[in-house]
Design an enzyme around this catalytic site. Structure first.
Site, PDB file in Angstrom:
ATOM      1  N   GLU A 118     -66.903  -0.165   1.665  1.00 15.58           N
ATOM      2  CA  GLU A 118     -65.438  -0.176   1.733  1.00 15.58           C
ATOM      3  C   GLU A 118     -64.913   0.011   0.321  1.00 15.58           C
ATOM      4  OE1 GLU A 118     -63.540  -3.692   3.139  1.00 15.58           O
ATOM      5  OE2 GLU A 118     -64.304  -3.537   5.184  1.00 15.58           O
TER       6      GLU A 118
ATOM      7  N   GLU B 144     -52.962  -0.518  10.007  1.00 22.56           N
ATOM      8  CA  GLU B 144     -53.255  -1.340  11.189  1.00 22.56           C
ATOM      9  C   GLU B 144     -52.248  -2.482  11.270  1.00 22.56           C
ATOM     10  OE1 GLU B 144     -57.660  -2.085  11.590  1.00 22.56           O
ATOM     11  OE2 GLU B 144     -57.664  -1.046   9.652  1.00 22.56           O
TER      12      GLU B 144
ATOM     13  N   LYS C 139     -53.505  -6.272  11.837  1.00 25.75           N
ATOM     14  CA  LYS C 139     -54.559  -6.845  11.010  1.00 25.75           C
ATOM     15  C   LYS C 139     -54.064  -8.133  10.369  1.00 25.75           C
ATOM     16  CE  LYS C 139     -58.166  -5.593   7.792  1.00 25.75           C
ATOM     17  NZ  LYS C 139     -58.702  -4.579   6.861  1.00 25.75           N
TER      18      LYS C 139
ATOM     19  N   GLU D 175     -52.850  -5.858   3.753  1.00 25.23           N
ATOM     20  CA  GLU D 175     -53.988  -5.530   4.616  1.00 25.23           C
ATOM     21  C   GLU D 175     -53.617  -4.537   5.708  1.00 25.23           C
ATOM     22  OE1 GLU D 175     -57.136  -6.397   4.516  1.00 25.23           O
ATOM     23  OE2 GLU D 175     -57.085  -7.809   2.857  1.00 25.23           O
TER      24      GLU D 175
END
Length: 387
Positions: free
Chosen positions: A280, A358, A361, A367
Site C-alpha cells: 500500500e 470509499e 471507510k 481515509e
C-alpha cells in the site's frame, strides 16, 4: 499505517556487514520488474460493480490488484484478464484457520483453486500488531496452514503466502541503518516462514501518515518527493535520502536483514531475506490536517533557487489536497522503478492505495479520500502512467 521517524540509540557496528550480506543475497535472487498495482477497497455504498471495476483496471492498463477479502464476483470478473491478484485473508478469519487445517483447506478450495491462474499472493491478515490477541499469536500458524493447503494442491511455486504489516512494527527508524523490529518474538517466525518459502514481505508504506504524525521532524516536501536535495545522510551507510518513502522502505529493508542476517552457531547464514513489496502507498485528496504556524523540522532543507530562478520544494499548507495527492502518486510511480538508496537499481513492486474514494471507510476523514478514481469511475488526477 506507517510509523514516524524516530531518533534511536546507537546501533551495533555490525550493521554494515548485515546490509552488505542482504545486498549480496539479493543479487542471487530473481530480478522483479516494478509491477504497479492498485488496491481495490470496497468500503463504499456507491462503488461500481466488480465487472465494471475490472474493466476499469483493464482500460487503464493496471496489471495488478490487491483485494482485501474474497469476493466471488470480483474473482470471476478477473478470469482471463491477465490481472494478477493479491488476495487477503481477513483478520477475523485468521484464528479459525490457524486452529484447523481443514478450515484452511476449505478456504483455499473455495477462494483460490477455481481462480488460481489469476492469483499471485495470499495476504494472511492486514496490519496485525503483537498486541492484537488472539489474532497475533494465530497469524504464523494460519500462514502455515494456508501454505499447507497451497502445497497439497501443487501451487507452491505459483502462489506465495505472506502477510501485510505496517511500519509501526519498526523501532529506531531514523536513520534507516538503526532500524529494527520492536517485537522479535512476533516477527521472527513470520520472517522465517517467508524466507523458507521464498515469499515476499508485504509492507504498507504510508508517508502521509508519517508526516501527519510527526510534522515536527518531517517536511511536506520530504513526504511528496519534492525536496530540493539531500535531506539527511545516514552516517552508518553513507546513503543520502531525499524522500520519506525511501527512508521508510530502507528502514524495513534493514530491519528484515537484521532478523535474517544473524549468523547461526556454525557461522553460516540462512537463506536470502524476503523481498519487500510495498503493498500500500497513497495520499488522500481531502480531510487531512493543516500545517499551522512555523515549526522546526529536523530534516528541513532551506529552499534554493534552481532552473533559472524557479524554486524547488516549497510545499506548504494543507497536506491532503488534490494537488498534493497527484504529486505524490506521479512521483511514486516514477520513483519505484529506480530503487532506494540501499536497493539502487532494484525496482520495487508497489500497490497504489487505492482505486476509489470509499465513503463508508472507518477512521479519519482522510481515509475516505485516497481514491485514484471517483465512484463514478472518473480519474481524479488525469492519466497516470501505471502500466
Amino acid at each position: 499505517m506507517a510509523a514516524s521517524l524516530i531518533i534511536p540509540p546507537m546501533a551495533t557496528a555490525s550493521l554494515m556487514f548485515i546490509v552488505a550480506f542482504v545486498l549480496l543475497s539479493l543479487q542471487h535472487t530473481d530480478i522483479v520488474v516494478a509491477q504497479l498495482g492498485v488496491c481495490y477497497g470496497r468500503n463504499g455504498n456507491n462503488l461500481p460493480n466488480a465487472q465494471a471495476t475490472t474493466d476499469l483496471y483493464n482500460y487503464y492498463g493496471i496489471g495488478a490488484m490487491r483485494l482485501y477479502a474474497p469476493d466471488q464476483s470480483t474473482l470471476q470478473a478477473l478470469q482471463g484478464t491477465g490481472i494478477e491478484l493479491t488476495l487477503g485473508v481477513p483478520n477475523e478469519d485468521i484464528q479459525c484457520i490457524a486452529c484447523d487445517q481443514q478450515t484452511a483447506n476449505e478456504w483455499v478450495e473455495t477462494n483460490i483453486i477455481p481462480y488460481a491462474t489469476s492469483i499471485k499472493y495470499i495476504a494472511v491478515g492486514n496490519e496485525i500488531h503483537p498486541s492484537d490477541e488472539p489474532t497475533a499469536s494465530s497469524l504464523h500458524p494460519a500462514m502455515q496452514n494456508i501454505q499447507n493447503a497451497i502445497n497439497s494442491n501443487n501451487l507452491t511455486g505459483q502462489i506465495k503466502v505472506s502477510t501485510a504489516i505496517d511500519t509501526s512494527l519498526i523501532v529506531n527508524s531514523y536513520p534507516p541503518s538503526k532500524a529494527e523490529f520492536g517485537n522479535l518474538s512476533f516477527i521472527t517466525p513470520i520472517i522465517d516462514f517467508l524466507t523458507s518459502n521464498n515469499s515476499p514481505l508485504l509492507v504498507n508504506i504510508q508517508p502521509y501518515t508519517s508526516y501527519v504524525n510527526n510534522q515536527k521532524d518531517i517536511t511536506l516536501d520530504f513526504a511528496l518527493f519534492t525536496a530540493c536535495g539531500t535531506v539527511f545522510t545516514d552516517g552508518e551507510t553513507g546513503k543520502e535520502y531525499q524522500n520519506l518513502f525511501d527512508a521508510i522502505y530502507d528502514a524495513v529493508f534493514v530491519a528484515v536483514g537484521k532478523v535474517v542476517g544473524s549468523p547461526s552457531q556454525n557461522g553460516k547464514y540462512r537463506k536470502p531475506p524476503p523481498r519487500v513489496v510495498a503493498s500500500e502507498s497513497g495520499w488522500p485528496s481531502k480531510g487531512g490536517f493543516s500545517k499551522k504556524g512555523r515549526r522546526h523540522h529536523r530534516y528541513h532543507r532551506h529552499h534554493r533557487q534552481v532552473n533559472g530562478g524557479l524554486e524547488c520544494g516549497g510545499a506548504s499548507g494543507e497536506a491532503a489536497t488534490p494537488e498534493n495527492a497527484k504529486m505524490y502518486y506521479t512521483n511514486l510511480i516514477k520513483h519505484v522503478k529506480k530503487g532506494t538508496p540501499l536497493t539502487e537499481g532494484e525496482e520495487i513492486e508497489t500497490y497504489l492505495f487505492a482505486m476509489f474514494d470509499e465513503d463508508e471507510k472507518p477512521g479519519d476523514e482522510s481515509e475516505r479520500f485516497y481514491g485514484l478514481f471517483t465512484p463514478d469511475q472518473q480519474p481524479k488526477y488525469g492519466i497516470l502512467d501505471i502500466c
